[in-house]
Design a protein around this motif. Structure first.
Motif, mmCIF file in Angstrom:
data_model
loop_
_atom_site.group_PDB
_atom_site.id
_atom_site.type_symbol
_atom_site.label_atom_id
_atom_site.label_comp_id
_atom_site.label_asym_id
_atom_site.label_seq_id
_atom_site.Cartn_x
_atom_site.Cartn_y
_atom_site.Cartn_z
ATOM 1 N N VAL A 1 -49.058 -94.303 -48.419
ATOM 2 C CA VAL A 1 -48.855 -93.787 -47.065
ATOM 3 C C VAL A 1 -47.633 -94.431 -46.414
ATOM 4 O O VAL A 1 -47.077 -93.907 -45.456
ATOM 5 C CB VAL A 1 -50.111 -94.009 -46.201
ATOM 6 N N ALA A 2 -47.201 -95.557 -46.960
ATOM 7 C CA ALA A 2 -46.061 -96.278 -46.379
ATOM 8 C C ALA A 2 -44.799 -95.439 -46.350
ATOM 9 O O ALA A 2 -43.883 -95.704 -45.563
ATOM 10 C CB ALA A 2 -45.809 -97.573 -47.152
ATOM 11 N N GLY A 3 -44.738 -94.401 -47.188
ATOM 12 C CA GLY A 3 -43.567 -93.533 -47.206
ATOM 13 C C GLY A 3 -43.299 -92.828 -45.896
ATOM 14 O O GLY A 3 -42.210 -92.258 -45.712
ATOM 15 N N MET A 4 -44.245 -92.853 -44.964
ATOM 16 C CA MET A 4 -44.018 -92.241 -43.660
ATOM 17 C C MET A 4 -42.844 -92.872 -42.927
ATOM 18 O O MET A 4 -42.263 -92.267 -42.023
ATOM 19 C CB MET A 4 -45.279 -92.347 -42.794
ATOM 20 N N ALA A 5 -42.475 -94.083 -43.334
ATOM 21 C CA ALA A 5 -41.349 -94.766 -42.685
ATOM 22 C C ALA A 5 -40.006 -94.216 -43.123
ATOM 23 O O ALA A 5 -38.967 -94.599 -42.577
ATOM 24 C CB ALA A 5 -41.418 -96.262 -42.974
ATOM 25 N N ALA A 6 -39.995 -93.318 -44.120
ATOM 26 C CA ALA A 6 -38.751 -92.721 -44.619
ATOM 27 C C ALA A 6 -38.858 -91.206 -44.570
ATOM 28 O O ALA A 6 -39.956 -90.637 -44.632
ATOM 29 C CB ALA A 6 -38.479 -93.183 -46.056
ATOM 30 N N ALA A 7 -37.718 -90.554 -44.442
ATOM 31 C CA ALA A 7 -37.694 -89.089 -44.440
ATOM 32 C C ALA A 7 -37.956 -88.554 -45.842
ATOM 33 O O ALA A 7 -37.610 -89.193 -46.844
ATOM 34 C CB ALA A 7 -36.354 -88.587 -43.917
ATOM 35 N N GLY A 8 -38.582 -87.394 -45.923
ATOM 36 C CA GLY A 8 -38.788 -86.757 -47.209
ATOM 37 C C GLY A 8 -37.464 -86.381 -47.858
ATOM 38 O O GLY A 8 -36.430 -86.265 -47.195
ATOM 39 N N PRO B 1 -45.183 -94.097 -52.260
ATOM 40 C CA PRO B 1 -44.853 -95.483 -51.884
ATOM 41 C C PRO B 1 -43.445 -95.614 -51.315
ATOM 42 O O PRO B 1 -42.571 -94.781 -51.564
ATOM 43 C CB PRO B 1 -44.997 -96.252 -53.200
ATOM 44 N N LEU B 2 -43.265 -96.694 -50.572
ATOM 45 C CA LEU B 2 -41.967 -97.006 -49.976
ATOM 46 C C LEU B 2 -41.284 -98.094 -50.799
ATOM 47 O O LEU B 2 -41.931 -99.030 -51.265
ATOM 48 C CB LEU B 2 -42.162 -97.476 -48.541
#
Length: 536
Positions: free
Chosen positions: A82-89, A411-412
């Motif tokens: 869910v940490a990927g929310m901090a980056a744009a798709g 993941p981020l």
């Protein structure tokens, strides 16, 4: 940018604004576009479905929508994806191709964007450390965490009550351990007032505390304790910050995970003022792996959770449970979840088929299809949905294609996480542990003072029958603290009593000003889930 609700859902025939969050759309074989009305965002919700059916993406989509509307979000990252929310798709790759196709089906103009994220971690490795004091946690939740019996829980209640009345702050585990040793050495005097305190129960609690320490749970307790206002921040664009708790390691201790989130709910319920029915929630709380909350939970705890779920919406807080099967949530709580996204449930056994039918019965039926068949047949990224409509009426169940998220799925990169942490508005606030004077230090200081006091004296009692310094000195002679370890010395006769000094009382008052209760002016306030002896 689609982290904000799109002003226009092309082809869907729906205009979406800041009154609602677009969750998914139609197209051939699907129902009308679905949105979660912000006005009813604090009426709680459920995201359910078998593993691999798209629950995490749905959580991400809804969190993005709340953030865009200026609503802070708290959620746990149990798998690290869910940490990927901090980056744009990404606009490249197979995932982009699939999302573009889905967006075209539901008439959505997909634009990738990151969300403002604050990372948290109980262990302080992947985010800001997050702590609570032992006093704030309270005996009920600690008993749940330590898996104590009823008799052992009673002893823990005595420890908290005695600490309150004697002005012995319980901040971290060594404070509680010192308090338990004191009770064990003075069990006869304490049992006279509070009932039998068995040394065997004290020993069992100490062993459970040792197990908790070995699992890393001691890091949860201490100061600086979390300030709830830090979970309710917005960025310079007015978007609510998404607070992500790194829970991949925490999930190795399921009870610690569930107990921490229960404590957080309790604190929100206790501290936030009543706001009635706001236009949008003040905070939205996503509880992933919700079945862990209720597994083997005592009836009293389930009743407390039900109370919080029922009343916290008037504080402007929405709770969304994420789990594999709706049956994981008790019926009394399930009945309060008005916004629902049901991904596929598999029915391989007779028990599974019964669960499927029961899940379908909780939805307002749609004459176009059989709800149980739809729940069984929807594919990955599809769901059966029902959101509250005007006047809080449950919407008719619809088959829905969940919209693609605007932020990154998965993941981020650790370097990106480090950069976000470096720019966090909370950088440095919680990084350093503060060890203030508390029960452990006070008892150790009394041990030192007792060594320089001569002459026996008969113990005296106050009108409230408080444990006096005579018993404390007897305890201190029998148990001498040094650096957290204890060594036994021969028991000696009682020494003269001495009242606690004003300086100690003043230090206690300053350290715990925000926790002073109304019972006698000395009892520590605890959340509804940490209530002492079941009272407020």
């Amino acid at each position: 940018m689609f982290c904000e609700t799109s002003d226009r859902l092309q082809g869907a025939g729906v205009t979406s604004n800041q009154t609602g969050i677009f969750v998914g759309g139609g197209g051939e074989g699907y129902g009308v576009p679905q949105q979660l009305l912000l006005k009813y965002g604090n009426r709680h919700g459920l995201i359910a479905g078998a593993t691999g059916t798209g629950k995490t993406v749905t959580l991400q989509v809804m969190a993005e929508g709340f953030s865009a509307a200026g609503v802070p979000v708290f959620l746990s990252d149990v798998k690290g994806d869910v940490a990927g929310m901090a980056a744009a798709g990404s606009a490249n790759g197979k995932l982009h191709d699939a999302f573009s196709k889905r967006a075209a089906t539901i008439g959505l103009d997909l634009v990738y964007d990151a969300c403002p994220v604050t990372f948290w971690d109980l262990f302080g490795e992947q985010g800001h450390p997050i702590r609570a004091t032992v006093s704030e946690m309270g005996p009920l939740l600690l008993s749940r965490l330590l898996e104590l019996t009823e008799a052992q829980e009673g002893v823990l209640n005595v420890a908290f009550r005695l600490a309150d009345e004697e002005g012995l702050p319980l901040l971290d585990l060594k404070d509680l351990q010192a308090m338990l040793v004191f009770i064990g050495e003075n069990s006869d005097a304490i049992s006279t007032r509070y009932g039998l305190v068995a040394t065997s129960s004290i020993g069992a609690i100490q062993r459970r505390l040792l197990v908790l320490e070995n699992e890393g749970g001691a890091r949860l307790f201490g100061e600086p304790a979390l300030q709830l206002s830090d979970l309710m921040l917005t960025d310079d664009r007015g978007r609510g910050r998404v607070n992500i708790l790194a829970a991949d390691r925490l999930m190795q201790s399921p009870r610690l995970y569930a107990t921490f989130l229960l404590w957080l709910l309790s604190e929100l319920f206790e501290e936030l003022p009543e706001v009635g029915d706001p236009d949008k929630p003040r905070l939205v709380f996503f509880f992933d792996e919700a079945h862990l909350l209720f597994n083997d939970a005592p009836k009293a705890l389930v009743q407390k959770v039900e109370q919080v779920a029922r009343l916290i919406r008037s504080k402007g807080v929405g709770i969304y449970f994420i789990t594999q099967n709706p049956q994981d949530v008790p019926e009394t709580i399930l009945g309060q979840l008005g916004n629902r996204v049901q991904h596929a449930l598999r029915a391989f056994t007779a028990k599974d088929q019964q669960a499927l039918k029961q899940a379908a019965q909780t939805y307002r039926p749609n004459p176009r299809f059989a709800t149980d068949e739809a729940i069984r047949d929807v594919g990955t990224g599809e769901a059966v949905t029902s959101f509250l409509e005007a006047k809080g009426v449950p919407g008719i169940v619809e088959r829905t294609l969940i919209r693609p998220p605007a932020s990154q799925v998965g993941p981020l990169d650790p370097d990106v996480r480090a950069q976000i942490m470096a720019g966090s508005p909370l950088r440095g606030k919680y990084d350093r542990v503060v060890d203030r004077e508390s029960a452990y230090e006070i008892l150790r200081a009394r041990t030192t003072a007792a060594e320089h006091t001569d002459g026996p004296q008969t113990p005296s009692r106050s009108p409230e029958m408080r444990i006096e310094e005579t018993e404390l000195r007897e305890f201190n002679k029998a148990r001498r603290y040094d650096g957290g370890a204890a060594r036994t010395t021969p028991r000696e006769g009682p020494k003269p009593a001495a009242r606690r000094s004003d300086s100690v009382t003043d230090a206690f008052a300053k350290s715990f000003a925000r926790q002073i209760g109304s019972r006698t002016g000395q009892a520590l306030v605890r959340g509804v889930l940490g209530t002492l002896f079941g009272k407020r």
